[in-house]
Design a protein around this motif. Structure first.
Motif, PDB file in Angstrom:
ATOM      1  N   UNK A  90       0.989  -1.199   0.250  1.00 52.70           N
ATOM      2  CA  UNK A  90       0.500  -0.042   0.324  1.00 52.70           C
ATOM      3  C   UNK A  90       0.972   0.972   0.344  1.00 52.70           C
ATOM      4  N   UNK A  91       1.924   1.434   0.528  1.00 51.19           N
ATOM      5  CA  UNK A  91       3.069   2.689   0.466  1.00 51.19           C
ATOM      6  C   UNK A  91       3.251   2.836  -0.807  1.00 51.19           C
ATOM      7  N   UNK A  92       4.088   1.188  -2.031  1.00 53.58           N
ATOM      8  CA  UNK A  92       4.199   2.234  -2.915  1.00 53.58           C
ATOM      9  C   UNK A  92       3.129   2.145  -3.973  1.00 53.58           C
ATOM     10  N   UNK A  93       2.117   1.892  -3.392  1.00 49.49           N
ATOM     11  CA  UNK A  93       0.856   2.399  -4.075  1.00 49.49           C
ATOM     12  C   UNK A  93      -0.307   2.090  -3.252  1.00 49.49           C
ATOM     13  N   UNK A  94      -1.583   3.604  -3.289  1.00 50.95           N
ATOM     14  CA  UNK A  94      -2.436   3.644  -2.834  1.00 50.95           C
ATOM     15  C   UNK A  94      -2.920   2.946  -2.677  1.00 50.95           C
ATOM     16  N   UNK A  95      -3.961   2.798  -4.355  1.00 43.38           N
ATOM     17  CA  UNK A  95      -4.738   1.675  -4.965  1.00 43.38           C
ATOM     18  C   UNK A  95      -5.070   0.651  -4.090  1.00 43.38           C
ATOM     19  N   UNK A  96      -3.343   0.310  -3.830  1.00 46.11           N
ATOM     20  CA  UNK A  96      -3.829  -0.918  -3.052  1.00 46.11           C
ATOM     21  C   UNK A  96      -4.550  -1.577  -2.273  1.00 46.11           C
ATOM     22  N   UNK A  97      -4.647  -0.676  -1.407  1.00 47.55           N
ATOM     23  CA  UNK A  97      -5.577  -0.261  -0.237  1.00 47.55           C
ATOM     24  C   UNK A  97      -6.732  -1.124  -0.220  1.00 47.55           C
ATOM     25  N   UNK A  98      -7.611  -0.411  -1.774  1.00 45.95           N
ATOM     26  CA  UNK A  98      -8.925  -1.309  -1.945  1.00 45.95           C
ATOM     27  C   UNK A  98      -8.403  -2.248  -2.371  1.00 45.95           C
ATOM     28  N   UNK A  99      -7.376  -2.462  -2.991  1.00 38.70           N
ATOM     29  CA  UNK A  99      -7.360  -4.380  -3.677  1.00 38.70           C
ATOM     30  C   UNK A  99      -7.365  -4.989  -2.445  1.00 38.70           C
ATOM     31  N   UNK A 100      -6.255  -4.692  -1.631  1.00 39.13           N
ATOM     32  CA  UNK A 100      -6.279  -5.580  -0.180  1.00 39.13           C
ATOM     33  C   UNK A 100      -6.840  -5.289   1.027  1.00 39.13           C
ATOM     34  N   UNK A 101      -8.088  -5.008   1.163  1.00 38.25           N
ATOM     35  CA  UNK A 101      -8.719  -4.572   1.752  1.00 38.25           C
ATOM     36  C   UNK A 101      -9.055  -5.613   2.596  1.00 38.25           C
ATOM     37  N   UNK A 102      -9.446  -6.831   1.826  1.00 34.93           N
ATOM     38  CA  UNK A 102      -9.616  -7.492   2.332  1.00 34.93           C
ATOM     39  C   UNK A 102      -8.892  -8.204   3.613  1.00 34.93           C
ATOM     40  N   UNK A 103      -7.439  -9.086   2.352  1.00 32.30           N
ATOM     41  CA  UNK A 103      -6.690  -9.171   3.520  1.00 32.30           C
ATOM     42  C   UNK A 103      -6.133  -8.184   4.635  1.00 32.30           C
ATOM     43  N   UNK A 104      -6.644  -7.145   4.624  1.00 27.79           N
ATOM     44  CA  UNK A 104      -6.117  -6.510   5.547  1.00 27.79           C
ATOM     45  C   UNK A 104      -7.290  -6.121   7.022  1.00 27.79           C
ATOM     46  N   UNK A 105      -8.125  -6.325   6.427  1.00 29.55           N
ATOM     47  CA  UNK A 105      -8.953  -6.721   7.627  1.00 29.55           C
ATOM     48  C   UNK A 105      -8.915  -8.465   8.185  1.00 29.55           C
ATOM     49  N   UNK A 106      -8.679  -9.158   7.346  1.00 31.66           N
ATOM     50  CA  UNK A 106      -8.738 -10.851   7.808  1.00 31.66           C
ATOM     51  C   UNK A 106      -7.040 -11.107   8.463  1.00 31.66           C
ATOM     52  N   UNK A 107      -6.279  -9.754   8.308  1.00 28.75           N
ATOM     53  CA  UNK A 107      -5.451  -9.577   9.412  1.00 28.75           C
ATOM     54  C   UNK A 107      -5.285  -8.481  10.840  1.00 28.75           C
ATOM     55  N   UNK A 108      -6.435  -8.050  10.111  1.00 27.50           N
ATOM     56  CA  UNK A 108      -6.460  -7.444  11.576  1.00 27.50           C
ATOM     57  C   UNK A 108      -7.341  -7.917  12.977  1.00 27.50           C
ATOM     58  N   UNK A 109      -8.310  -9.555  12.249  1.00 29.22           N
ATOM     59  CA  UNK A 109      -8.830 -10.011  12.791  1.00 29.22           C
ATOM     60  C   UNK A 109      -8.234 -11.493  14.053  1.00 29.22           C
ATOM     61  N   UNK A 110      -7.492 -11.517  12.801  1.00 29.24           N
ATOM     62  CA  UNK A 110      -5.750 -12.300  13.410  1.00 29.24           C
ATOM     63  C   UNK A 110      -5.244 -11.890  14.541  1.00 29.24           C
ATOM     64  N   UNK A 111      -4.899 -10.037  14.432  1.00 23.65           N
ATOM     65  CA  UNK A 111      -3.931  -9.609  15.731  1.00 23.65           C
ATOM     66  C   UNK A 111      -5.043  -9.940  17.007  1.00 23.65           C
ATOM     67  N   UNK A 112      -6.833  -9.218  16.536  1.00 23.76           N
ATOM     68  CA  UNK A 112      -7.521  -9.031  17.839  1.00 23.76           C
ATOM     69  C   UNK A 112      -7.468 -10.363  18.545  1.00 23.76           C
ATOM     70  N   UNK A 113      -7.299 -11.508  17.312  1.00 22.98           N
ATOM     71  CA  UNK A 113      -7.274 -13.291  18.728  1.00 22.98           C
ATOM     72  C   UNK A 113      -6.329 -12.963  19.079  1.00 22.98           C
ATOM     73  N   UNK A 114      -4.737 -13.140  18.231  1.00 26.51           N
ATOM     74  CA  UNK A 114      -3.564 -13.074  19.052  1.00 26.51           C
ATOM     75  C   UNK A 114      -4.027 -12.175  20.441  1.00 26.51           C
ATOM     76  N   UNK A 115      -4.105 -10.635  20.299  1.00 20.71           N
ATOM     77  CA  UNK A 115      -4.518 -10.309  21.652  1.00 20.71           C
ATOM     78  C   UNK A 115      -4.768 -10.943  22.798  1.00 20.71           C
ATOM     79  N   UNK A 116      -6.157 -11.167  22.493  1.00 20.37           N
ATOM     80  CA  UNK A 116      -6.934 -12.035  23.421  1.00 20.37           C
ATOM     81  C   UNK A 116      -6.597 -13.178  23.611  1.00 20.37           C
TER      82      UNK A 116
END
Length: 404
Positions: free
Chosen positions: A188-214
């Protein structure tokens, strides 16, 4: 009738008796036999403790096991009653002094969660703010320091108490999270448009981080508080600054830890003065001179002795954090479980003189890094240990003109 030892973990029991999956689900313990739960907690949690967490009376568990041909043995009735009566909640607030290592780690989790929640919110918004996500993802990369502290400071001590589950489960998942976080951040740093493209993967990663915190809050931290001694907590606190404190603007000070660390530093200074000079074949140096020389070397150096124990290090290159608590530990305790076989094979090769060195060049956090392992032999050829030298090559490469 089959005998079932309730001192064994849920994962161990289900491996031996797969039919327990259905029995435990019938008891209302389906939460602890789901694949994700077994992976996260099955190697740590016993059936009595799982029953307490799920608020299922143990007498009901024992009765149903008996109905299916199992004789429950190996548990303390009084302990089980206390667990059930207390209705254990592993996520309950921990009464800790300000600045205690677990209090600091929980504060890091709170700060991390605010960043994570902000990214998660953007991923579900109708109009996503790419710049905000890029900045937040960059900030979230500080998670590496948080994970390093639990891997380098907490898990090796748990190993000494025979508690291996958290390390086996969490360390691998930490590495996967860090790898995915680095990949997505670069994209996403290389190309801001990738934020939209990788939105699903980013959301999934946030869920994994949340699970690890738990998992940290409900499993790792309570286990550490159960087993660690006061001196072990003091040593951990001493090493926190070396590992870095992240996601917390003004970390509170643990007065007991500060006093202990100051006393330890004074002891070290007194030993230096008494140590005198080190005689070498080509001259002599005082301990202070040697320390001053080491501080000028832009590399990380680690020495592992012939018993595979970490005996010395300097971190002047600031590539990998290395806590003082690691001194005296087996080097295998300082690596993720999946890397341990590689390290053992390398040291075995050095001992057998199948090879005497190994170089690895790779990018770490965007920096070109050279890692060199060298076997150390005495005058008679006896293996004395291994030296690891790690160097950031950015400065060196910048001195060479780019070829067209």
């Amino acid at each position: 009738m089959k005998r079932i030892d309730l001192k064994r973990t849920v994962a161990e029991l289900i491996t031996v008796y797969p039919e327990l999956m259905d029995i435990l689900a019938e008891l209302g313990l389906e939460k602890i036999v789901k694949p994700a739960a077994l992976k996260a907690m099955g190697n740590i949690m016993t059936l009595p403790r799982g029953a307490a967490v799920c608020r299922v009376p143990m007498e009901k568990v024992v009765a149903l096991l008996a109905a299916h041909g199992f004789e429950a043995v190996g548990y303390d009735v009084n302990e089980v009653c206390q667990l059930d009566a207390a209705r254990i909640d592993l996520s309950a607030e921990l009464d800790l002094e300000a600045g205690h290592p677990i209090a600091l780690l929980r504060a890091e989790n709170d700060g991390m969660d605010k960043i994570r929640a902000g990214i998660e919110e953007q991923c579900t918004a109708e109009s996503i703010d790419a710049a905000l996500v890029i900045g937040a993802m960059s900030d979230l990369n500080a998670i590496r320091s948080h994970y390093a502290k639990k891997e380098e400071l907490l898990m090796p001590i748990l190993y000494n108490y025979g508690v291996t589950g958290p390390s086996q489960v969490m360390w691998n998942e930490d590495d996967e999270i860090k790898k995915e976080l680095g990949t997505l951040t670069r994209a996403i740093k290389e190309d801001a448009d990738n934020v939209i493209i990788y939105k699903g993967r980013i959301a999934a990663l946030m869920n994994r981080i949340k699970g690890m915190t738990a998992k940290e809050e409900r499993i790792l931290f309570p286990l550490c508080l159960k087993y660690f001694t006061t001196e072990e907590w003091l040593r951990i606190y001493r090493d926190f600054p070396e590992m870095g404190i992240v996601f917390v603007e003004e970390p509170p000070v643990w007065q007991a830890g500060e006093s202990w660390a100051a006393a330890e530093l004074q002891k070290t200074t007194e030993q230096e003065i008494l140590a005198g000079k080190i005689q070498l074949p080509t001259g002599e140096l005082t301990v202070k001179q040697l320390r001053a020389m080491f501080s000028l070397l832009p590399v990380d150096i680690t020495f592992i002795d012939e018993e595979d124990k970490l005996r010395f290090f300097i971190n002047e290159g600031n590539i990998f954090p290395r806590p003082k608590a690691a001194l005296g530990r087996l080097v295998f305790e300082c690596h993720p479980p999946q890397i341990v076989p590689v390290v053992k094979n390398l040291l075995a090769d050095f001992r057998a003189r199948k090879r005497e060195s190994l170089e690895v060049a790779r990018y770490i956090m965007g920096k070109p890094v050279m890692v060199k392992y060298m076997a150390v032999y005495g005058e008679t050829g006896k293996y004395l240990g291994t030296v690891e030298v790690v160097q950031d090559c950015s400065h060196i490469l910048s001195k060479f003109p780019q070829r067209r």
